[in-house]
Scaffold this motif. Structure first.
Motif, PDB file in Angstrom:
ATOM      1  N   CYS A  55       3.960  -4.265  -0.143  1.00 63.92           N
ATOM      2  CA  CYS A  55       3.319  -3.037  -0.646  1.00 63.92           C
ATOM      3  C   CYS A  55       2.606  -2.321   0.503  1.00 63.92           C
ATOM      4  O   CYS A  55       2.123  -2.960   1.437  1.00 63.92           O
ATOM      5  CB  CYS A  55       2.235  -3.367  -1.679  1.00 63.92           C
ATOM      6  SG  CYS A  55       2.847  -4.193  -3.147  1.00 63.92           S
ATOM      7  N   GLY A  56       2.503  -1.026   0.386  1.00 61.62           N
ATOM      8  CA  GLY A  56       1.650  -0.212   1.273  1.00 61.62           C
ATOM      9  C   GLY A  56       2.011  -0.366   2.740  1.00 61.62           C
ATOM     10  O   GLY A  56       3.182  -0.317   3.135  1.00 61.62           O
ATOM     11  N   THR A  57       0.984  -0.573   3.546  1.00 63.53           N
ATOM     12  CA  THR A  57       1.170  -0.699   4.987  1.00 63.53           C
ATOM     13  C   THR A  57       2.077  -1.884   5.325  1.00 63.53           C
ATOM     14  O   THR A  57       2.912  -1.804   6.233  1.00 63.53           O
ATOM     15  CB  THR A  57      -0.217  -0.836   5.660  1.00 63.53           C
ATOM     16  OG1 THR A  57      -0.863   0.433   5.552  1.00 63.53           O
ATOM     17  CG2 THR A  57      -0.125  -1.236   7.109  1.00 63.53           C
ATOM     18  N   SER A  58       1.943  -2.979   4.588  1.00 60.48           N
ATOM     19  CA  SER A  58       2.802  -4.154   4.824  1.00 60.48           C
ATOM     20  C   SER A  58       4.263  -3.802   4.554  1.00 60.48           C
ATOM     21  O   SER A  58       5.170  -4.292   5.235  1.00 60.48           O
ATOM     22  CB  SER A  58       2.364  -5.317   3.934  1.00 60.48           C
ATOM     23  OG  SER A  58       1.038  -5.705   4.260  1.00 60.48           O
ATOM     24  N   ILE A 101       5.697  -9.755   2.980  1.00 55.16           N
ATOM     25  CA  ILE A 101       4.738  -9.414   4.032  1.00 55.16           C
ATOM     26  C   ILE A 101       3.442  -8.991   3.359  1.00 55.16           C
ATOM     27  O   ILE A 101       3.445  -8.119   2.484  1.00 55.16           O
ATOM     28  CB  ILE A 101       5.272  -8.261   4.914  1.00 55.16           C
ATOM     29  CG1 ILE A 101       6.676  -8.609   5.442  1.00 55.16           C
ATOM     30  CG2 ILE A 101       4.318  -7.971   6.074  1.00 55.16           C
ATOM     31  CD1 ILE A 101       7.413  -7.412   6.043  1.00 55.16           C
ATOM     32  N   SER A 102       2.342  -9.633   3.755  1.00 55.36           N
ATOM     33  CA  SER A 102       1.074  -9.328   3.100  1.00 55.36           C
ATOM     34  C   SER A 102      -0.092  -9.741   3.986  1.00 55.36           C
ATOM     35  O   SER A 102      -0.091 -10.830   4.562  1.00 55.36           O
ATOM     36  CB  SER A 102       1.004 -10.081   1.762  1.00 55.36           C
ATOM     37  OG  SER A 102      -0.226  -9.856   1.126  1.00 55.36           O
ATOM     38  N   SER A 104      -3.324  -9.990   2.752  1.00 52.91           N
ATOM     39  CA  SER A 104      -4.166 -10.859   1.919  1.00 52.91           C
ATOM     40  C   SER A 104      -3.430 -12.094   1.407  1.00 52.91           C
ATOM     41  O   SER A 104      -4.040 -13.128   1.165  1.00 52.91           O
ATOM     42  CB  SER A 104      -4.668 -10.062   0.715  1.00 52.91           C
ATOM     43  OG  SER A 104      -3.554  -9.622  -0.070  1.00 52.91           O
ATOM     44  N   GLY A 105      -2.131 -11.965   1.193  1.00 50.15           N
ATOM     45  CA  GLY A 105      -1.372 -13.053   0.565  1.00 50.15           C
ATOM     46  C   GLY A 105      -1.631 -13.170  -0.923  1.00 50.15           C
ATOM     47  O   GLY A 105      -1.213 -14.148  -1.561  1.00 50.15           O
ATOM     48  N   THR A 107      -1.636 -10.042  -3.081  1.00 51.48           N
ATOM     49  CA  THR A 107      -1.240  -8.823  -3.785  1.00 51.48           C
ATOM     50  C   THR A 107      -0.364  -9.179  -4.993  1.00 51.48           C
ATOM     51  O   THR A 107       0.669  -9.846  -4.847  1.00 51.48           O
ATOM     52  CB  THR A 107      -0.512  -7.875  -2.814  1.00 51.48           C
ATOM     53  OG1 THR A 107      -1.413  -7.590  -1.742  1.00 51.48           O
ATOM     54  CG2 THR A 107      -0.085  -6.584  -3.494  1.00 51.48           C
ATOM     55  N   ALA A 154      -8.624   0.114   5.056  1.00 52.94           N
ATOM     56  CA  ALA A 154      -7.366   0.602   5.632  1.00 52.94           C
ATOM     57  C   ALA A 154      -6.873  -0.406   6.671  1.00 52.94           C
ATOM     58  O   ALA A 154      -7.570  -0.743   7.619  1.00 52.94           O
ATOM     59  CB  ALA A 154      -7.582   1.968   6.277  1.00 52.94           C
ATOM     60  N   LEU A 239      -0.166   7.669   5.484  1.00 56.75           N
ATOM     61  CA  LEU A 239      -0.953   6.838   4.556  1.00 56.75           C
ATOM     62  C   LEU A 239      -2.375   6.646   5.085  1.00 56.75           C
ATOM     63  O   LEU A 239      -3.351   6.806   4.342  1.00 56.75           O
ATOM     64  CB  LEU A 239      -0.269   5.473   4.352  1.00 56.75           C
ATOM     65  CG  LEU A 239      -1.002   4.501   3.421  1.00 56.75           C
ATOM     66  CD1 LEU A 239      -1.089   5.041   1.995  1.00 56.75           C
ATOM     67  CD2 LEU A 239      -0.327   3.125   3.412  1.00 56.75           C
ATOM     68  N   GLU A 243      -5.673   7.995   3.090  1.00 50.01           N
ATOM     69  CA  GLU A 243      -6.615   6.985   2.599  1.00 50.01           C
ATOM     70  C   GLU A 243      -8.047   7.242   3.013  1.00 50.01           C
ATOM     71  O   GLU A 243      -8.966   7.075   2.221  1.00 50.01           O
ATOM     72  CB  GLU A 243      -6.262   5.608   3.192  1.00 50.01           C
ATOM     73  CG  GLU A 243      -5.167   4.868   2.511  1.00 50.01           C
ATOM     74  CD  GLU A 243      -4.989   3.493   3.130  1.00 50.01           C
ATOM     75  OE1 GLU A 243      -5.163   2.512   2.411  1.00 50.01           O
ATOM     76  OE2 GLU A 243      -4.677   3.406   4.343  1.00 50.01           O
ATOM     77  N   VAL A 361      -5.311  -6.012  -3.786  1.00 50.38           N
ATOM     78  CA  VAL A 361      -4.897  -5.487  -5.100  1.00 50.38           C
ATOM     79  C   VAL A 361      -4.295  -6.634  -5.917  1.00 50.38           C
ATOM     80  O   VAL A 361      -3.105  -6.910  -5.830  1.00 50.38           O
ATOM     81  CB  VAL A 361      -3.911  -4.318  -4.944  1.00 50.38           C
ATOM     82  CG1 VAL A 361      -3.543  -3.735  -6.301  1.00 50.38           C
ATOM     83  CG2 VAL A 361      -4.518  -3.229  -4.061  1.00 50.38           C
TER      84      VAL A 361
HETATM   85  C1  F6R Z   1      -3.236   0.531   3.594  1.00 54.12           C
HETATM   86  C2  F6R Z   1      -3.449  -0.754   2.959  1.00 54.12           C
HETATM   87  C3  F6R Z   1      -2.617  -1.118   1.764  1.00 54.12           C
HETATM   88  C4  F6R Z   1      -2.124  -2.560   1.868  1.00 54.12           C
HETATM   89  C5  F6R Z   1      -1.419  -2.972   0.566  1.00 54.12           C
HETATM   90  C6  F6R Z   1      -0.826  -4.369   0.664  1.00 54.12           C
HETATM   91  O1  F6R Z   1      -4.103   0.762   4.658  1.00 54.12           O
HETATM   92  O2  F6R Z   1      -4.265  -1.519   3.398  1.00 54.12           O
HETATM   93  O3  F6R Z   1      -1.560  -0.232   1.600  1.00 54.12           O
HETATM   94  O4  F6R Z   1      -1.266  -2.664   2.969  1.00 54.12           O
HETATM   95  O5  F6R Z   1      -2.343  -2.938  -0.492  1.00 54.12           O
HETATM   96  O6  F6R Z   1      -1.804  -5.344   0.857  1.00 54.12           O
HETATM   97  P1  F6R Z   1      -1.432  -6.765   1.411  1.00 54.12           P
HETATM   98  O7  F6R Z   1      -0.887  -6.580   2.779  1.00 54.12           O
HETATM   99  O8  F6R Z   1      -2.709  -7.546   1.391  1.00 54.12           O
HETATM  100  O9  F6R Z   1      -0.395  -7.349   0.482  1.00 54.12           O
END
Ligand code: F6R
Length: 364
Positions: A55-58, A101-102, A104-105, A107, A154, A239, A243, A361
């Motif tokens: 998701c997102g940046t990952s 890819i994460s 936080s691990g 999401t 971010a 993004l 943000e 998230v």
């Molecule tokens: C953007 C950002 C989010 C996360 C996304 C996934 O700056 O931080 O888009 O990349 O919520 O989160 P993780 O990588 O923890 O799964």
């Protein structure tokens, strides 16, 4: 602790040379000049397809990896955001590697997609920053990033560390599949070892980029353009800006401009163009000239060669070191992070805790 920095995000941007070096150290053998991944009990050479989910940046790190896995390892890659992947009933054939890819691990959508792929018999690889996370525990192949705790909402240093691991994985898969000679592998390792120095060179433009913030801060809309592996970087730049500065921003593949978005261009829309010199440069520059012909104000991010060729008439230029195409996405991440950061500071927003956003998230 923020130390001498004003925000965690700023501190984390500046930590990148050190944490990327740390991350690379655990995935490369410098003396032997080889890529080294953790021992696993299955043969990576037998993989016939990679499915990337994040998701997102990952997710954008995954998009960059798709270019690398295809180009270097000649492996077909499918990629999707986790919230879509889960519900589209993807076709998962035996012999597939599913890569998550994460930072936080944890999401929620990404974790659910991981469990779905596991149940479907895929081999599970995880690029994750929190070693004690759910995703880390459930992986067959755990590829840790060593970015350290990321406090700013971010994501910055987690992203470049993800790219570092993914570049090493791409090289490893390429070696396993007989697509790289020993010499080519050594050359890639050599380039990766250079990355922290190139990140430092990119960070040296901090003050100059701070001085450009006033050009972007008044805008209502900003576009980011890139091609190839710089297309996901354009998405990431947009993004980051939306943000933390709350300016509406979109990233596009440069070649898509004339299929619609160019209608948005006027003097009030800054366009950030990411274009390292190389085989795709001329094409991106011709898209950039189309923008300029319609009054668009261009900020060109390129190397000395690219700026000498196409910098004239731009609103501003930011000169990156000339780097190997494999590490360009890591290096070009820095100016887009700094630009978003300084625009947000100029607008006086809460950089580390932007409105409506959570760091992790854990609900859908
Ligand atoms: C953007 C950002 C989010 C996360 C996304 C996934 O700056 O931080 O888009 O990349 O919520 O989160 P993780 O990588 O923890 O799964």
């Amino acid at each position: 602790e923020k130390g001498n920095y004003r925000h965690f995000m700023q501190k984390e941007i500046f930590e990148q040379p050190v944490v990327v070096a740390q991350t690379l150290r655990s995935h490369l053998r410098r003396v032997e000049q080889t890529v080294a991944l953790p021992q696993i009990d299955f043969d990576l050479a037998s993989i016939n397809r990679v499915t990337i989910v994040a998701c997102g940046t990952s997710f954008y790190a995954g998009m960059v990896a798709k270019y690398w896995f295809e180009q270097f390892a000649r492996l077909p890659v499918d990629i999707d955001v986790a919230s879509e992947f889960r519900y589209r009933d993807p076709v998962l054939e035996p012999g597939g590697l599913a890569l998550f890819i994460s930072q936080s691990g944890e999401t929620a959508d990404t974790l659910a997609a991981l469990r779905h792929c596991k149940a479907a018999g895929q081999t599970i690889a995880v690029v994750v920053n929190v070693p004690t996370s759910s995703m880390a525990r459930e992986a067959d192949l755990l590829l840790p990033t060593h970015a350290g705790p990321e406090i700013g909402v971010a994501s910055t240093k987690a992203f470049t560390c993800q790219l570092a691991v993914l570049a090493a994985l791409a090289a490893h898969l390429a070696v396993k599949r007989g697509r790289l000679t020993r010499e080519e592998e050594a050359e890639i390792v050599e380039q990766l070892v250079e990355t922290p120095a190139c990140l430092n060179a990119a960070l040296a433009h901090d003050e100059e980029i701070a001085g450009m913030a006033h050009l972007i801060a008044p805008a209502r809309d900003v576009l980011y353009l890139g091609r190839g592996p710089d297309y996901p970087l354009a998405l990431e730049g947009a993004l980051k800006l939306k943000e933390i500065s709350y300016i509406h921003a979109e990233g596009y593949a440069s070649g898509e401009m004339k299929h619609g978005p160019i209608a948005l261009i006027d003097e009030a829309v800054p366009v950030i163009v990411l274009a390292p010199s190389g085989p795709l440069f001329e094409k991106t520059v011709s898209n950039m000239q189309e923008v300029r012909a319609r009054g668009g104000k261009v900020v060109l991010i390129s190397d000395a060669e690219g700026i000498a060729e196409a910098g004239e008439g731009c609103l501003a230029t930011i000169e990156m070191p000339k780097v190997h195409p494999l590490i360009a996405p890591l290096v070009y991440a820095v100016p887009v992070q700094l630009l978003a950061y300084h625009v947000a500071v100029a607008k006086g927003t809460d950089v580390d805790q932007p409105r409506n956003l959570a760091k992790s998230v854990t609900v859908e």
